[in-house]
Design an enzyme around this catalytic site. Structure first.
Site, PDB file in Angstrom:
ATOM      1  N   LYS A   1     -16.324 -23.743 -23.285  1.00 39.56           N
ATOM      2  CA  LYS A   1     -16.494 -22.298 -23.050  1.00 39.56           C
ATOM      3  C   LYS A   1     -17.101 -22.078 -21.665  1.00 39.56           C
ATOM      4  CE  LYS A   1     -14.534 -21.035 -26.678  1.00 39.56           C
ATOM      5  NZ  LYS A   1     -13.241 -20.371 -26.529  1.00 39.56           N
TER       6      LYS A   1
ATOM      7  N   ARG B   1     -12.776 -25.810 -16.990  1.00 37.78           N
ATOM      8  CA  ARG B   1     -12.222 -25.564 -18.332  1.00 37.78           C
ATOM      9  C   ARG B   1     -10.774 -26.053 -18.429  1.00 37.78           C
ATOM     10  NH1 ARG B   1     -14.070 -19.632 -19.966  1.00 37.78           N
ATOM     11  NH2 ARG B   1     -13.283 -20.353 -21.970  1.00 37.78           N
TER      12      ARG B   1
ATOM     13  N   ARG C   1     -21.401 -24.990 -24.538  1.00 34.99           N
ATOM     14  CA  ARG C   1     -22.327 -24.187 -25.358  1.00 34.99           C
ATOM     15  C   ARG C   1     -23.114 -25.002 -26.365  1.00 34.99           C
ATOM     16  NH1 ARG C   1     -18.964 -18.575 -26.107  1.00 34.99           N
ATOM     17  NH2 ARG C   1     -19.466 -17.788 -24.041  1.00 34.99           N
TER      18      ARG C   1
ATOM     19  N   SER D   1     -11.551  -8.847 -25.803  1.00 35.99           N
ATOM     20  CA  SER D   1     -10.237  -9.468 -26.047  1.00 35.99           C
ATOM     21  C   SER D   1      -9.127  -8.415 -26.060  1.00 35.99           C
ATOM     22  CB  SER D   1     -10.223 -10.169 -27.406  1.00 35.99           C
ATOM     23  OG  SER D   1     -10.962 -11.341 -27.350  1.00 35.99           O
TER      24      SER D   1
ATOM     25  N   ARG E   1      -5.838  -7.583 -23.421  1.00 34.16           N
ATOM     26  CA  ARG E   1      -4.458  -7.488 -23.925  1.00 34.16           C
ATOM     27  C   ARG E   1      -3.855  -6.113 -23.640  1.00 34.16           C
ATOM     28  NH1 ARG E   1      -7.236 -11.455 -26.061  1.00 34.16           N
ATOM     29  NH2 ARG E   1      -6.189 -13.184 -27.109  1.00 34.16           N
TER      30      ARG E   1
ATOM     31  N   ASP F   1     -17.253 -17.238 -30.665  1.00 33.70           N
ATOM     32  CA  ASP F   1     -18.095 -16.541 -29.684  1.00 33.70           C
ATOM     33  C   ASP F   1     -19.459 -16.151 -30.250  1.00 33.70           C
ATOM     34  OD1 ASP F   1     -16.160 -16.801 -27.775  1.00 33.70           O
ATOM     35  OD2 ASP F   1     -15.292 -14.823 -28.118  1.00 33.70           O
TER      36      ASP F   1
ATOM     37  N   GLN G   1      -6.105 -17.922 -27.062  1.00 29.93           N
ATOM     38  CA  GLN G   1      -5.635 -17.802 -25.674  1.00 29.93           C
ATOM     39  C   GLN G   1      -4.340 -18.586 -25.494  1.00 29.93           C
ATOM     40  OE1 GLN G   1      -9.008 -19.076 -23.356  1.00 29.93           O
ATOM     41  NE2 GLN G   1     -10.100 -17.153 -23.673  1.00 29.93           N
TER      42      GLN G   1
ATOM     43  N   ARG H   1     -23.019 -15.098 -23.119  1.00 32.76           N
ATOM     44  CA  ARG H   1     -23.444 -15.091 -24.526  1.00 32.76           C
ATOM     45  C   ARG H   1     -24.749 -15.883 -24.722  1.00 32.76           C
ATOM     46  NH1 ARG H   1     -19.206 -12.225 -26.465  1.00 32.76           N
ATOM     47  NH2 ARG H   1     -17.148 -12.856 -25.722  1.00 32.76           N
TER      48      ARG H   1
HETATM   49  C1  S3P Z   1     -10.482 -15.210 -26.617  1.00 35.83           C
HETATM   50  C2  S3P Z   1     -10.340 -16.296 -27.415  1.00 35.83           C
HETATM   51  C3  S3P Z   1     -11.390 -17.293 -27.626  1.00 35.83           C
HETATM   52  C4  S3P Z   1     -12.757 -16.751 -27.224  1.00 35.83           C
HETATM   53  C5  S3P Z   1     -12.738 -16.028 -25.918  1.00 35.83           C
HETATM   54  C6  S3P Z   1     -11.754 -14.878 -25.942  1.00 35.83           C
HETATM   55  C7  S3P Z   1      -9.338 -14.317 -26.439  1.00 35.83           C
HETATM   56  O1  S3P Z   1     -11.084 -18.430 -26.843  1.00 35.83           O
HETATM   57  O2  S3P Z   1     -13.692 -17.782 -27.183  1.00 35.83           O
HETATM   58  O3  S3P Z   1     -14.019 -15.505 -25.624  1.00 35.83           O
HETATM   59  O4  S3P Z   1      -9.510 -13.174 -25.958  1.00 35.83           O
HETATM   60  O5  S3P Z   1      -8.227 -14.742 -26.773  1.00 35.83           O
HETATM   61  P1  S3P Z   1     -10.076 -19.565 -27.390  1.00 35.83           P
HETATM   62  O6  S3P Z   1      -8.868 -18.848 -27.806  1.00 35.83           O
HETATM   63  O7  S3P Z   1      -9.790 -20.483 -26.249  1.00 35.83           O
HETATM   64  O8  S3P Z   1     -10.826 -20.237 -28.504  1.00 35.83           O
END
Ligand code: S3P
Length: 429
Positions: free
Chosen positions: A341, A123, A345, A24, A28, A314, A168, A387
């Site tokens: 996801k 998705r 999942r 993550s 960013r 996750d 996200q 995962r």
């Molecule tokens: C993530 C946020 C999560 C997570 C993903 C990475 C991120 O998703 O499941 O693996 O980097 O912001 P959501 O924000 O859609 O729950």
């Protein structure tokens, strides 16, 4: 098609295990560095398929990257000066690239088209389209999903309330706000991972966070040119559970991100009886980090629900395995988000752990588990979900028979050398 076979072996996890950089935060770091017209140096960047997808996508709109000796250098365009991509931008398998890039492109003065692989095309994108349109974006989806066309329009300031517990979605709104015309305040209802806020605070002067209110001032003023990235707690989770489940195990994982929005799964494992502790706490580019120590433990069942779900989103696959081998019953209630996801999942966890002999069922969006001493083994599928593949490998360490994991090379999405590390702890019997 790739398959990974774990023949009947004993596994004992010991010593220091190198966990890869956080996925993550790596996404960013790459996005934020693209706001900087000067050079940004990024150290400990995760070079997995998902993060490469973000780099290729930003490369398609004018951002330049170079590598020297494991360090990455970005020369960005500035937040309003990306270049239109002559082609559809391929976001591959990466939901994070898809959502964050949509937010960034919504406020540019050109049109973009984004697409992805079969899994990404399933998705939801409506969750980002709806709030982005509230602040002036113009986005066309394909029945709420990929491919999407982003017109490029002026983003308005003001106030927006976010009901979603998705980091996200929140990050997409923050990025759009940075391209906007005036100050934007974002009010969040559900707590989710806050790496965008933390890194933006470290890297620019354009964000103020007070409780659940995020204030964004457009046009980032860059105040740092180095981003260092801690290691990934979600990747660590596989070896943490592997060590808890296997007698004689005792491991140390260094420089792991200990952001409170990411380590709820550790608190849950501790409540289940897991011997997990921290040392060497420090701070890297605004994030809390430290070393994690884990020792084999006998686990008890637990119930999880509601507000905790976004904070362990996750880690539910590997927590489900821990629960399948704990004493007593466990329930994961209201895990609806898991359906959206890299695979559905809830289905993939329940069907594959059942295949291996676990007592696990789904009722609506709840997962119900009755703990057992041992699993059987057999052939199981990753559902092309990294995962799930890694959870199945750890499950194999407690199976009485051979385990064959089909489509296992999807681990490269977040943990490219997972199987190499895993193999080091196999003791043939
Ligand atoms: C993530 C946020 C999560 C997570 C993903 C990475 C991120 O998703 O499941 O693996 O980097 O912001 P959501 O924000 O859609 O729950």
């Amino acid at each position: 098609m790739s398959e990974y076979i774990v023949n009947k072996s004993k596994f004992v996890f010991t010593g220091e295990i190198n966990i890869p950089p956080d996925k993550s935060i790596s996404h960013r770091a790459v996005f934020l560095s693209s706001f900087n017209k000067d050079m940004t140096k990024i150290t400990n960047l995760l070079l997995s398929d998902d993060v490469k997808t973000t780099m290729y996508s930003l490369g398609a709109i004018g951002v330049m990257f170079a590598e020297n000796n494991g360090k990455f250098f970005t020369r960005g365009t500035g937040i309003r000066e990306y270049l239109p991509s002559p082609e559809t931008i391929d976001c591959g398998n990466s939901g994070t690239t898809a959502r964050l890039l949509t937010g960034l492109l919504a406020g540019q003065n050109f049109e973009s088209v984004l697409d992805g692989d079969e899994s990404l095309r399933k998705r939801p994108m409506d969750r980002v389209k709806t709030p982005l349109e509230e602040i002036g974006a113009e986005i066309y989806t394909t029945d709420g999903k990929f491919p999407v066309k982003i017109k490029g329009s002026k983003i308005k300031g003001g106030h927006i309330k976010l009901d979603s517990g998705s980091a996200q979605v929140k990050s997409a709104i923050i990025f759009a706000g940075l391209t906007g015309e005036s100050e934007l305040t974002i009010e969040t209802k559900i707590k989710s991972r806050d790496h965008t806020e933390i890194l933006l605070e470290y890297f620019t002067d354009n964000i103020i966070v007070e409780d659940n209110i995020i204030k964004i001032t457009p046009n980032p003023i860059i105040k740092n040119d180095l981003i260092d990235i801690p290691n990934d707690p979600s990747s660590a989770a596989f070896f943490i559970v592997g060590s808890l489940l296997n007698e004689g195990s005792s491991i140390k994982l260094e420089k792991i991100c200990l952001n409170p929005t990411r380590i709820k799964f550790i608190e849950i494992l501790q409540e289940m009886g897991g011997d997990i502790s921290y040392e060497n706490i420090s701070n890297i580019s605004g994030e809390k980090v430290g070393d994690i120590l884990v020792k084999h433990s006998n686990l008890k069942g637990i119930d999880i629900s509601g507000e905790d779900i976004p904070l362990i989103i996750d880690e539910i696959p590997i927590l489900s395995l821990a629960m399948s081998l704990a004493e007593g019953d466990s329930n994961i209630l209201g895990a609806t988000e898991l359906r959206y996801k890299e695979s559905d999942r809830i289905n993939s966890i329940v069907s594959e752990l059942s295949n291996l002999g676990a007592d696990i069922n789904q009722i609506n969006d709840d997962i119900k588990i009755k703990g057992k001493q041992i699993l059987n083994g057999g052939t199981c599928k990753s559902h092309f979900d990294h995962r799930i593949a890694m959870m199945l490998a750890i499950a194999a360490t407690r199976c009485t028979n051979e385990v064959q994991i089909l489509d296992s090379n999807c681990v490269s999405i977040s943990f490219p050398n997972f199987f190499e590390i895993f193999e080091q702890f196999r003791k043939n019997i």
